[in-house]
Design an enzyme around this catalytic site. Structure first.
Site, PDB file in Angstrom:
ATOM      1  N   THR A 111       0.827  -1.215   0.000  1.00 11.30           N
ATOM      2  CA  THR A 111       0.000   0.000   0.000  1.00 11.30           C
ATOM      3  C   THR A 111       0.860   1.264   0.000  1.00 11.30           C
ATOM      4  O   THR A 111       0.332   2.369  -0.043  1.00 11.30           O
ATOM      5  CB  THR A 111      -0.901   0.027   1.243  1.00 11.30           C
ATOM      6  OG1 THR A 111      -0.062  -0.186   2.403  1.00 11.30           O
ATOM      7  CG2 THR A 111      -1.972  -1.057   1.196  1.00 11.30           C
ATOM      8  N   ASN A 140       4.249   3.877  -1.206  1.00 14.42           N
ATOM      9  CA  ASN A 140       4.748   4.460  -2.461  1.00 14.42           C
ATOM     10  C   ASN A 140       5.583   3.462  -3.242  1.00 14.42           C
ATOM     11  O   ASN A 140       5.407   3.285  -4.452  1.00 14.42           O
ATOM     12  CB  ASN A 140       5.669   5.660  -2.156  1.00 14.42           C
ATOM     13  CG  ASN A 140       4.903   6.888  -1.742  1.00 14.42           C
ATOM     14  OD1 ASN A 140       3.730   7.018  -2.055  1.00 14.42           O
ATOM     15  ND2 ASN A 140       5.563   7.777  -1.028  1.00 14.42           N
ATOM     16  N   CYS A 147      17.923   5.523  -2.404  1.00 10.99           N
ATOM     17  CA  CYS A 147      17.517   6.061  -3.707  1.00 10.99           C
ATOM     18  C   CYS A 147      18.578   6.967  -4.342  1.00 10.99           C
ATOM     19  O   CYS A 147      18.851   6.878  -5.542  1.00 10.99           O
ATOM     20  CB  CYS A 147      16.200   6.808  -3.571  1.00 10.99           C
ATOM     21  SG  CYS A 147      16.024   7.705  -2.026  1.00 10.99           S
ATOM     22  N   GLN A 194      16.353  16.191  -3.156  1.00 13.74           N
ATOM     23  CA  GLN A 194      15.548  14.977  -3.040  1.00 13.74           C
ATOM     24  C   GLN A 194      14.065  15.283  -2.831  1.00 13.74           C
ATOM     25  O   GLN A 194      13.688  16.095  -1.989  1.00 13.74           O
ATOM     26  CB  GLN A 194      16.085  14.110  -1.890  1.00 13.74           C
ATOM     27  CG  GLN A 194      17.512  13.648  -2.142  1.00 13.74           C
ATOM     28  CD  GLN A 194      18.085  12.754  -1.063  1.00 13.74           C
ATOM     29  OE1 GLN A 194      19.261  12.908  -0.731  1.00 13.74           O
ATOM     30  NE2 GLN A 194      17.332  11.816  -0.529  1.00 13.74           N
ATOM     31  N   LYS A 212      25.047   7.367   4.218  1.00 10.95           N
ATOM     32  CA  LYS A 212      24.605   6.229   3.387  1.00 10.95           C
ATOM     33  C   LYS A 212      25.197   6.334   1.986  1.00 10.95           C
ATOM     34  O   LYS A 212      25.646   5.338   1.414  1.00 10.95           O
ATOM     35  CB  LYS A 212      23.068   6.219   3.253  1.00 10.95           C
ATOM     36  CG  LYS A 212      22.320   5.776   4.485  1.00 10.95           C
ATOM     37  CD  LYS A 212      20.821   5.946   4.227  1.00 10.95           C
ATOM     38  CE  LYS A 212      20.001   5.803   5.479  1.00 10.95           C
ATOM     39  NZ  LYS A 212      18.598   6.220   5.272  1.00 10.95           N
ATOM     40  N   ARG A 257      16.348  18.134   1.049  1.00 12.83           N
ATOM     41  CA  ARG A 257      14.957  17.850   0.669  1.00 12.83           C
ATOM     42  C   ARG A 257      14.384  19.080  -0.029  1.00 12.83           C
ATOM     43  O   ARG A 257      14.565  20.200   0.455  1.00 12.83           O
ATOM     44  CB  ARG A 257      14.148  17.548   1.935  1.00 12.83           C
ATOM     45  CG  ARG A 257      12.764  17.024   1.666  1.00 12.83           C
ATOM     46  CD  ARG A 257      12.743  15.616   1.154  1.00 12.83           C
ATOM     47  NE  ARG A 257      13.092  14.616   2.152  1.00 12.83           N
ATOM     48  CZ  ARG A 257      13.372  13.347   1.873  1.00 12.83           C
ATOM     49  NH1 ARG A 257      13.366  12.916   0.620  1.00 12.83           N
ATOM     50  NH2 ARG A 257      13.665  12.496   2.833  1.00 12.83           N
ATOM     51  N   HIS A 298      14.482  12.539  -7.863  1.00 13.32           N
ATOM     52  CA  HIS A 298      15.639  13.102  -7.164  1.00 13.32           C
ATOM     53  C   HIS A 298      16.623  13.648  -8.200  1.00 13.32           C
ATOM     54  O   HIS A 298      16.858  13.029  -9.243  1.00 13.32           O
ATOM     55  CB  HIS A 298      16.374  12.024  -6.357  1.00 13.32           C
ATOM     56  CG  HIS A 298      15.673  11.573  -5.106  1.00 13.32           C
ATOM     57  ND1 HIS A 298      14.446  12.046  -4.691  1.00 13.32           N
ATOM     58  CD2 HIS A 298      16.066  10.677  -4.160  1.00 13.32           C
ATOM     59  CE1 HIS A 298      14.115  11.459  -3.550  1.00 13.32           C
ATOM     60  NE2 HIS A 298      15.062  10.625  -3.209  1.00 13.32           N
ATOM     61  N   ASN A 357      12.885   8.464  -8.056  1.00 14.81           N
ATOM     62  CA  ASN A 357      13.359   7.793  -6.840  1.00 14.81           C
ATOM     63  C   ASN A 357      12.500   6.599  -6.445  1.00 14.81           C
ATOM     64  O   ASN A 357      12.963   5.692  -5.760  1.00 14.81           O
ATOM     65  CB  ASN A 357      13.411   8.780  -5.673  1.00 14.81           C
ATOM     66  CG  ASN A 357      12.104   9.502  -5.448  1.00 14.81           C
ATOM     67  OD1 ASN A 357      11.669  10.283  -6.300  1.00 14.81           O
ATOM     68  ND2 ASN A 357      11.451   9.261  -4.332  1.00 14.81           N
TER      69      ASN A 357
HETATM   70  N1  LIG Z   1      10.475   6.332  -1.240  1.00 13.48           N
HETATM   71  C1  LIG Z   1      11.697   6.157  -1.698  1.00 13.48           C
HETATM   72  O1  LIG Z   1      12.196   6.924  -2.567  1.00 13.48           O
HETATM   73  C2  LIG Z   1      12.504   5.024  -1.202  1.00 13.48           C
HETATM   74  C3  LIG Z   1      13.683   4.722  -1.869  1.00 13.48           C
HETATM   75  C4  LIG Z   1      14.465   3.676  -1.422  1.00 13.48           C
HETATM   76  C5  LIG Z   1      14.056   2.961  -0.328  1.00 13.48           C
HETATM   77  N2  LIG Z   1      12.904   3.275   0.317  1.00 13.48           N
HETATM   78  C6  LIG Z   1      12.517   2.474   1.467  1.00 13.48           C
HETATM   79  O2  LIG Z   1      11.378   1.675   1.152  1.00 13.48           O
HETATM   80  C7  LIG Z   1      10.597   1.467   2.313  1.00 13.48           C
HETATM   81  C8  LIG Z   1       9.162   1.900   2.068  1.00 13.48           C
HETATM   82  O3  LIG Z   1       9.131   3.271   1.710  1.00 13.48           O
HETATM   83  P1  LIG Z   1       7.802   3.979   1.139  1.00 13.48           P
HETATM   84  O4  LIG Z   1       8.275   5.281   0.623  1.00 13.48           O
HETATM   85  O5  LIG Z   1       7.056   3.071   0.235  1.00 13.48           O
HETATM   86  O6  LIG Z   1       6.961   4.184   2.503  1.00 13.48           O
HETATM   87  P2  LIG Z   1       5.367   4.381   2.666  1.00 13.48           P
HETATM   88  O7  LIG Z   1       4.783   5.006   1.458  1.00 13.48           O
HETATM   89  O8  LIG Z   1       5.202   5.083   3.961  1.00 13.48           O
HETATM   90  O9  LIG Z   1       4.787   2.888   2.783  1.00 13.48           O
HETATM   91  C9  LIG Z   1       5.141   2.030   3.855  1.00 13.48           C
HETATM   92  C10 LIG Z   1       4.538   0.641   3.595  1.00 13.48           C
HETATM   93  O10 LIG Z   1       5.004  -0.243   4.612  1.00 13.48           O
HETATM   94  C11 LIG Z   1       3.883  -0.824   5.269  1.00 13.48           C
HETATM   95  N3  LIG Z   1       4.201  -1.045   6.680  1.00 13.48           N
HETATM   96  C12 LIG Z   1       4.777  -0.172   7.537  1.00 13.48           C
HETATM   97  N4  LIG Z   1       4.895  -0.750   8.764  1.00 13.48           N
HETATM   98  C13 LIG Z   1       4.392  -2.004   8.659  1.00 13.48           C
HETATM   99  C14 LIG Z   1       4.230  -3.084   9.560  1.00 13.48           C
HETATM  100  N5  LIG Z   1       4.618  -3.002  10.852  1.00 13.48           N
HETATM  101  N6  LIG Z   1       3.665  -4.222   9.117  1.00 13.48           N
HETATM  102  C15 LIG Z   1       3.262  -4.339   7.829  1.00 13.48           C
HETATM  103  N7  LIG Z   1       3.393  -3.338   6.912  1.00 13.48           N
HETATM  104  C16 LIG Z   1       3.950  -2.184   7.331  1.00 13.48           C
HETATM  105  C17 LIG Z   1       2.761   0.171   5.089  1.00 13.48           C
HETATM  106  O11 LIG Z   1       1.518  -0.471   5.252  1.00 13.48           O
HETATM  107  P3  LIG Z   1       0.217   0.374   5.739  1.00 13.48           P
HETATM  108  O12 LIG Z   1      -0.232   1.178   4.560  1.00 13.48           O
HETATM  109  O13 LIG Z   1      -0.739  -0.710   6.115  1.00 13.48           O
HETATM  110  O14 LIG Z   1       0.675   1.210   6.891  1.00 13.48           O
HETATM  111  C18 LIG Z   1       3.010   0.613   3.639  1.00 13.48           C
HETATM  112  O15 LIG Z   1       2.529  -0.364   2.751  1.00 13.48           O
HETATM  113  C19 LIG Z   1      11.313   2.232   3.427  1.00 13.48           C
HETATM  114  O16 LIG Z   1      12.198   1.344   4.088  1.00 13.48           O
HETATM  115  C20 LIG Z   1      12.116   3.269   2.682  1.00 13.48           C
HETATM  116  O17 LIG Z   1      13.246   3.702   3.399  1.00 13.48           O
HETATM  117  C21 LIG Z   1      12.110   4.271  -0.104  1.00 13.48           C
END
Ligand SMILES: NC(=O)c1ccc[n+]([C@@H]2O[C@H](COP(=O)([O-])OP(=O)(O)OC[C@H]3O[C@@H](n4cnc5c(N)ncnc54)[C@H](OP(=O)(O)O)[C@@H]3O)[C@@H](O)[C@H]2O)c1
Length: 340
Positions: free
Chosen positions: A11, A13, A130, A157, A215, A236, A243, A316
């Site tokens: 669910t 991003n 990213c 970013q 990082k 940011r 990015h 990103n």
């Molecule tokens: N965005 C970027 O550019 C990027 C780039 C590289 C890496 N990342 C990494 O990718 C990961 C996700 O990032 P995002 O940007 O997609 O975050 P996000 O939009 O906030 O989404 C987080 C996701 O993780 C789920 N989640 C969180 N806690 C959970 C738990 N305890 N049990 C089960 N599901 C859980 C959430 O589910 P619910 O909706 O049910 O809460 C949601 O599906 C992070 O580790 C981030 O550092 C992100």
């Protein structure tokens, strides 16, 4: 015969993009499971022309599943990735939890696909930060030609790098600035992000740098070459997706800007857009939804004997996260988990 694939964080991003990219690239999927937290149980997400209903990561049994793409943040990864790996499912993780673990390969397929074999130690593969992912795609072909000594990078970013909450805060704060009484105070970010820039991503380290900057240093060394020195300033900016990076590179050998442009034009994952005229370069809004790492503004740095400057832009959520994870799954499938 295809693979049984799990997307954890479906669910979010990154998770939504993982599902999009698996479908777009026709990854050989026999069965797919979309997982999120209990509060999202039953939420519908798209997978190509299908709709999936999300299940609860907490109660999911990974036995018999081949590959799990994780995008749930470090806290949840710490709990669930070892469970998946122990059940024989190879985890490709987007959080920073395992990136610096010597027993876990950290992979950008255009740069170090051969490191994939290392997954066997823990059944886990890490996806980089990213900002690092797009930068090493740009650096690798230049390093192969002229050996990079030092990189000075400043990032710009987008807020989607901070998850759904980051996007929401930029959207509501921007609207709130024009509507008296509807101002939105900073919550996800430390200062106002609308119409502003913030030179702070992740926590502060003892030496005054931030974890995001650290990082980029540590991950570039692990993926590209431990001898390459990197100094970074991560900022940011009020952009939703994409990015950008201003990169200054010092080489051991001389590299002419024309030759660098030709090398980058041939490099995997790179698209050069570099006309020296108004609009002859890429900005983040133009990279959204693309796979490429775009390079513009390639030019000699006349203050160094062997130096170049360039501008690097990528989506990103794609190369910086979901696309890279799916590319790792493709390498894993082709080289290690052959089916059929
Ligand atoms: N965005 C970027 O550019 C990027 C780039 C590289 C890496 N990342 C990494 O990718 C990961 C996700 O990032 P995002 O940007 O997609 O975050 P996000 O939009 O906030 O989404 C987080 C996701 O993780 C789920 N989640 C969180 N806690 C959970 C738990 N305890 N049990 C089960 N599901 C859980 C959430 O589910 P619910 O909706 O049910 O809460 C949601 O599906 C992070 O580790 C981030 O550092 C992100």
């Amino acid at each position: 015969m295809g693979y049984r694939v799990v997307v954890a964080g479906a669910t979010g991003n990154v998770g939504r993009e993982m599902l999009n990219i698996l479908a777009e690239r026709e990854f050989p999927v026999d069965e797919i499971a979309a997982l999120a937290s209990r509060k999202s149980l039953g939420t519908e997400v798209s997978f190509g022309d299908k709709t999936l209903t999300t299940k609860d990561l907490d109660t999911f049994d990974f036995t018999g599943w081949d590959i799990a793409l994780f995008a749930v943040g470090s806290e949840a990864t710490k709990v669930y990735a070892p469970k998946a790996a122990a059940a024989g499912c190879v985890v490709i993780d987007n959080s920073s939890l395992y990136r610096y673990d010597p027993q876990v390969p950290l992979i950008v397929p255009e740069v170090n696909a051969d490191a994939i074999e290392g997954y066997k130690a823990k059944n886990i593969i890490a996806n980089p930060n990213c900002s690092t992912a797009q930068m090493v795609v740009a650096l690798k072909p230049l390093h192969d030609r002229a050996r990079i000594k030092r990189v000075v990078v400043s990032t710009y970013q987008s807020v989607s790098g901070a998850g759904k909450a980051g996007i929401d805060e930029l959207w509501s704060q921007t609207k709130g600035i024009y509507v008296p009484g509807q101002e939105v105070a900073p919550e996800k970010f430390t200062k106002q992000i609308a119409f502003n820039v913030i030179p702070h991503i992740d926590t502060f380290m003892e030496d005054g740098s931030t974890k995001e900057e650290w990082k980029m240093v540590a991950e570039t060394k692990k993926i590209l070459d431990p001898k390459v020195k990197v100094t970074a300033t991560c900022v940011r900016v009020p952009v939703f997706v994409g990015h950008s990076e201003s990169i200054n590179i010092e080489f051991e050998d001389f590299l002419d800007e024309e030759e660098a442009r030709d090398i980058l034009r041939e490099a995997p994952g790179v698209l050069v857009v570099d006309k020296r005229e108004a609009g002859g370069y890429i900005t983040p809004v133009e990279c959204v939804g693309d796979y490429a790492t775009y390079i513009s503004r390639i030019r000699q740095d006349s203050t160094l004997d062997n130096g170049l400057n360039l501008w690097c832009v990528s989506d990103n959520l794609r190369k910086g996260a979901a696309l890279n994870a799916v590319q790792i799954a493709e390498v894993l499938g082709n080289r290690c988990l052959k089916k059929g």
